[in-house]
Scaffold this motif. Structure first.
Motif, PDB file in Angstrom:
ATOM      1  N   ILE A 154      -7.396  13.687  -3.813  1.00 52.91           N
ATOM      2  CA  ILE A 154      -6.595  12.914  -4.769  1.00 52.91           C
ATOM      3  C   ILE A 154      -5.127  12.930  -4.342  1.00 52.91           C
ATOM      4  N   ALA A 155      -4.613  14.092  -3.945  1.00 54.42           N
ATOM      5  CA  ALA A 155      -3.217  14.199  -3.495  1.00 54.42           C
ATOM      6  C   ALA A 155      -2.975  13.315  -2.271  1.00 54.42           C
ATOM      7  N   ALA A 156      -3.928  13.275  -1.361  1.00 58.23           N
ATOM      8  CA  ALA A 156      -3.786  12.445  -0.160  1.00 58.23           C
ATOM      9  C   ALA A 156      -3.768  10.961  -0.526  1.00 58.23           C
ATOM     10  N   VAL A 157      -4.617  10.549  -1.453  1.00 54.42           N
ATOM     11  CA  VAL A 157      -4.660   9.150  -1.882  1.00 54.42           C
ATOM     12  C   VAL A 157      -3.360   8.776  -2.584  1.00 54.42           C
ATOM     13  N   LYS A 158      -2.862   9.655  -3.456  1.00 54.24           N
ATOM     14  CA  LYS A 158      -1.602   9.385  -4.149  1.00 54.24           C
ATOM     15  C   LYS A 158      -0.449   9.270  -3.161  1.00 54.24           C
ATOM     16  N   ARG A 195      -0.644   8.328   0.010  1.00 56.05           N
ATOM     17  CA  ARG A 195      -0.813   7.048   0.706  1.00 56.05           C
ATOM     18  C   ARG A 195      -0.358   5.895  -0.178  1.00 56.05           C
ATOM     19  N   ASP A 196      -0.694   5.955  -1.475  1.00 53.07           N
ATOM     20  CA  ASP A 196      -0.285   4.907  -2.402  1.00 53.07           C
ATOM     21  C   ASP A 196       1.239   4.823  -2.503  1.00 53.07           C
ATOM     22  N   ARG A 197       1.916   5.979  -2.548  1.00 53.15           N
ATOM     23  CA  ARG A 197       3.388   5.986  -2.597  1.00 53.15           C
ATOM     24  C   ARG A 197       3.969   5.340  -1.344  1.00 53.15           C
ATOM     25  N   ARG A 198       3.405   5.665  -0.188  1.00 52.72           N
ATOM     26  CA  ARG A 198       3.877   5.052   1.069  1.00 52.72           C
ATOM     27  C   ARG A 198       3.674   3.545   1.058  1.00 52.72           C
ATOM     28  N   ASP A 199       2.543   3.098   0.537  1.00 53.74           N
ATOM     29  CA  ASP A 199       2.275   1.656   0.470  1.00 53.74           C
ATOM     30  C   ASP A 199       3.308   0.954  -0.410  1.00 53.74           C
ATOM     31  N   VAL A 200       3.626   1.539  -1.558  1.00 52.10           N
ATOM     32  CA  VAL A 200       4.614   0.946  -2.462  1.00 52.10           C
ATOM     33  C   VAL A 200       5.983   0.914  -1.799  1.00 52.10           C
ATOM     34  N   GLU A 201       6.379   2.006  -1.152  1.00 49.15           N
ATOM     35  CA  GLU A 201       7.676   2.052  -0.477  1.00 49.15           C
ATOM     36  C   GLU A 201       7.757   1.009   0.632  1.00 49.15           C
ATOM     37  N   ALA A 202       6.676   0.810   1.354  1.00 46.57           N
ATOM     38  CA  ALA A 202       6.659  -0.174   2.437  1.00 46.57           C
ATOM     39  C   ALA A 202       6.789  -1.598   1.897  1.00 46.57           C
ATOM     40  N   MET A 203       6.310  -1.829   0.678  1.00 46.91           N
ATOM     41  CA  MET A 203       6.373  -3.161   0.080  1.00 46.91           C
ATOM     42  C   MET A 203       7.724  -3.435  -0.582  1.00 46.91           C
TER      43      MET A 203
END
Length: 137
Positions: free
Chosen positions: A98-102, A104-112
């Motif tokens: 779960i921590a790894a998915v969260k 990755r999700d934060r990185r995706d948002v920052e990249a967008m």
């Protein structure tokens, strides 16, 4: 608590204050979908519809959300897919996963996120660098 096996889409302008179980409320205007957790715990799940979060797919009156819905901050820690109006339950995930998915999700948002440009952005960057040097001593 009774797990749902199906969910019904309802297109709305505004997400209602009181949600009905088994209904996925979709506001295209505000790029948001909300529903009560499909495990039956009664907590509201909000899924922002944008490339960094969830994507809504409509096909022949059926809806799907991608990626999966992980209610990991809820006590139930539910994890499921909504595909063709059906709720498909996923396996329970470990705290590490779960921590790894969260993350990755934060990185995706920052990249967008749009990067600041122009004179003002350069000034803010220069000031931040200067402050960092002062406190880095």
């Amino acid at each position: 608590m009774t797990r749902l096996g199906q969910i019904k889409p309802e297109f709305v302008e505004f997400i209602p204050e009181n949600l009905a179980p088994g209904v996925l409320y979709i506001s295209k205007r505000y790029s948001t979908a909300s529903h009560l957790c499909c495990c039956g715990c009664g907590l509201e799940v909000v899924t922002p519809l944008n490339p960094a979060k969830w994507r809504l797919i409509e096909s022949d009156g059926a809806i799907s959300l991608s990626p999966s819905v992980g209610s990991w901050s809820f006590p139930c820690r539910s994890h499921y897919w909504i595909s063709g109006n059906r709720v498909q339950w996923a396996a329970v995930m470990s705290a590490e996963r779960i921590a790894a998915v969260k993350s990755r999700d934060r990185r995706d948002v920052e990249a967008m996120a749009p990067q600041p440009q122009g004179f003002f952005a350069r000034m803010v960057g220069a000031i931040a660098t200067k402050i960092g040097r002062w406190f880095g001593r």
